[in-house]
Design a protein around this motif. Sequence first.
Motif, short mmCIF file in Angstrom:
data_model
loop_
_atom_site.label_atom_id
_atom_site.label_comp_id
_atom_site.label_asym_id
_atom_site.label_seq_id
_atom_site.Cartn_x
_atom_site.Cartn_y
_atom_site.Cartn_z
N GLY A 1 112.67 -2.16 9.44
CA GLY A 1 111.53 -2.75 8.74
C GLY A 1 111.67 -2.64 7.23
N LEU A 2 112.90 -2.76 6.74
CA LEU A 2 113.12 -2.58 5.30
C LEU A 2 112.73 -3.84 4.53
CD1 LEU A 2 116.60 -0.83 5.55
CD2 LEU A 2 114.35 0.23 5.25
N PHE A 3 112.31 -3.66 3.28
CA PHE A 3 111.98 -4.81 2.44
C PHE A 3 113.28 -5.40 1.89
CE2 PHE A 3 108.25 -1.89 1.39
CZ PHE A 3 107.58 -2.25 2.55
N PRO A 4 113.49 -6.69 2.10
CA PRO A 4 114.78 -7.28 1.71
C PRO A 4 115.06 -7.15 0.21
CG PRO A 4 113.32 -8.94 2.72
CD PRO A 4 112.59 -7.64 2.76
N THR B 1 107.05 -8.92 10.08
CA THR B 1 107.55 -7.55 10.28
C THR B 1 107.57 -6.80 8.96
OG1 THR B 1 109.06 -8.59 11.85
CG2 THR B 1 109.37 -6.25 11.41
N VAL B 2 108.02 -7.50 7.92
CA VAL B 2 108.08 -6.88 6.60
C VAL B 2 106.68 -6.54 6.12
CG1 VAL B 2 108.62 -7.32 4.19
CG2 VAL B 2 110.26 -7.94 5.96
N ALA C 1 105.52 -3.56 8.02
CA ALA C 1 106.17 -2.35 7.54
C ALA C 1 105.50 -1.88 6.25
CB ALA C 1 107.65 -2.62 7.30
N VAL D 1 105.45 -6.52 -2.42
CA VAL D 1 106.22 -7.11 -1.33
C VAL D 1 106.08 -8.63 -1.27
CG1 VAL D 1 106.58 -7.13 1.16
CG2 VAL D 1 106.05 -4.98 -0.01
N LEU E 1 108.86 -11.42 -2.79
CA LEU E 1 109.61 -12.18 -1.79
C LEU E 1 109.29 -13.66 -1.86
CD1 LEU E 1 109.49 -9.75 1.26
CD2 LEU E 1 111.43 -10.31 -0.19
#
Lengths: 237, 516
Positions: A85-88, B107-108, B111, B126, B130
Amino acid sequence: MIVVEHLTKRFGEYLAVNDVSFQVGQGETLVLLGTSGCGKTTTLKMINRLIEPSSGTISVNSTDVGQQPGPALRRGIGYVIQDGGLFPHYTIADAIATVPKLIGWTPEQIQERTTELMAKLQLPENLLNRYPAQLSGGQRQRVGLARALAARPPVVLMDEPFGALDPFTRRHVRRELFGLNELRETTVVLVTHDVAEALELADRIALMDAGKIVQMGKPDELVHNPATEFVRDFLDL
Amino acid sequence: MLDFIRQNADKLLQQTLTHIGLTFVSLLLALLIGLPLGILIARRKRLASGVLGVAGVLQTVPSVALLGFLIPLMGIGVGPALVALFLYALLPIIRNTFVGITEVNPTVREAARGVGMTNGQILTKVELPLALPVIFAGVRTATVINVGVATLAAYVAAGGLGEFIFSGIALSNTNMILAGAVPAALLAIGFDFGLARLQKLSGRKMRAGALVFVLLVPVLSAFVLIPGSQDRLVAGFAHEFYGRSDGYPGLQKTYGLHLRPRLIDQNLMYEAIRSGQVDIISGYSTDGRIRAFDLVVLQDNRHAFPPYDAALVVRQTTLNRYPDLGPTLNLLASKLTDSVMTALNYQADYLHQSPRTIAEIFLKQMGLYKLPTPGERSETVVLGSKIFTEQYILAEIFRQLIEGKTQLRVASRTGLGGTQICQDALRTGSIDFYPEYTGTGLLVVLQPSASVLNTLPMQPDSVFAFVRQQYKEKYDLAWQQPLGFNNSYCLMMRRQQADKLGIRTISDLVQYLDAQ
């Protein structure tokens, strides 16, 4: 220590979790085992309030989780999901520092803890400036765990943490991770549908079906005294 | 074209800077409004279709129409141009913000919640990072759209590269059009390329680049605020007047008049002077709005403007084919005097009567009105007109006159956007005749050499005779008898202000301006 009492979750008409109660002791690893849709993940997510229960109570270390704001609660509970579940857009260093930063650690503290975790999880230091996409699946999973453990939470929740790995890597990584002292002292609730994984990792297993716990006990008890035909069938005895 | 650019380098630079400024001020506004709106609808999806729908509809309004709506509300100048550009930039920014955020992997997002981020932290740490590439693509689209639409700012006196384009079209000056169009296209390509390069940078570099870009936007925006030096009186000239040798350049030569005029669409000038946004405008001496808005025509005491006697120009072949057409057209010769024409224009501009009604009443007064006899009309003549009130009225008068007195059917091609367009339409046979003015025929169409012009007396009769003979010879087009009025170029001011400053003639104006 986690105490769950009469936990129920309805999604409209559908009863996902039906009056579930259990306890997890300090340093214990409880595995919620079951088929897809049995309510195990919903149960897990109610512990850190990613999902709000319809009724019932949960307390973590004697504090009712419903009394705390969600974000603050979750910062004190490690959370690991499939593929980490890591942030890209976070480097590995950023990822490990996520929670410590949220709770206001100093850069020195973060630096020290990061070095410690990288060593414990056998991740080479040169990965620190890489992005998740540049890592192998096993490495990502370890980083996911490092992120969850970074702020030394007393409780860690894991949702199918090894689900994205091939069977060989999966066995390898989980042995390595669950061999860590650090994790042995932590209270862990882990969700999986993989029987072998459950039998290997669990101190106790709660086998769920249709929103209820069918049988709960040490792996040996389930294997030697399956309570119902379903348990026998599921464990493939 | 290079010569033209060299001669007009400072003007080109200023227009380019204004253009960039307009583009980025509106972009900044659109970012300030569009980003939060995009975030809001990503959070409350129920609002999404409504907001995107409204922004989408705004996007489809033709830009000229949008400016048309805005002028009554905001007047002329930078204001309406910025609002129009802002509205066009809004949709790509809102939509891409919305799409960028909603397409972040669930999912991100989970998380992020799972590690204990608050909703605000999830957004800033986040979701927005992104979504940035998608949002950036929207900004890129908006920038390119705005560089293009900003050319229309010249329509409302907001400046920019559209000034050359509009003037060039009005004057059929290809070099001038290109001097505006090519830099505008280069700007669009340049910005698009630069932003594309930014977009290709990965991760941290791109975020740094985007930040630099966002910081740069207000700087680029500042160009529009660079104050132009002000004259004591502000002039607003039509693009055509500004460029035509018998317009502003003629005034410069004859009177030594030097202004920094704002260029504006000729139909908007009157509103601009009435509301006090400009003090001097160019115009036509028979315009109905002179009376309606209480303006005063400055006397052309040194005869800078040649005579502009109105008359119909007809294809000789058409006259030959329909022998009764010529005599019919000349029924009105000398009937439309200056005062008659001004009154007719006044009825249209101020009393808002339709040209059809005005023409009918006028013909009845002249005793020339006749209901068309019923029956099949197989022969058609095509009547053209330029794009201002007087020409619309003349077209309607002649249409009713011809259909009443002959068996011809009249098709109207009104609203031809300039002398050159009318002339081309006439020569190619797209139209058979249209009302023209002797001075225009002389200086815009025939364009005789300076030596010929110097020997030609600038008197109504001599100009008419010269134009008639030259048209016949060169184009086989026949000037009919003058209609009676002289609609020459003129400068006008609000009567009140002109009286107060004691300005009656153009010489007075020059004296007043030079006294500063």
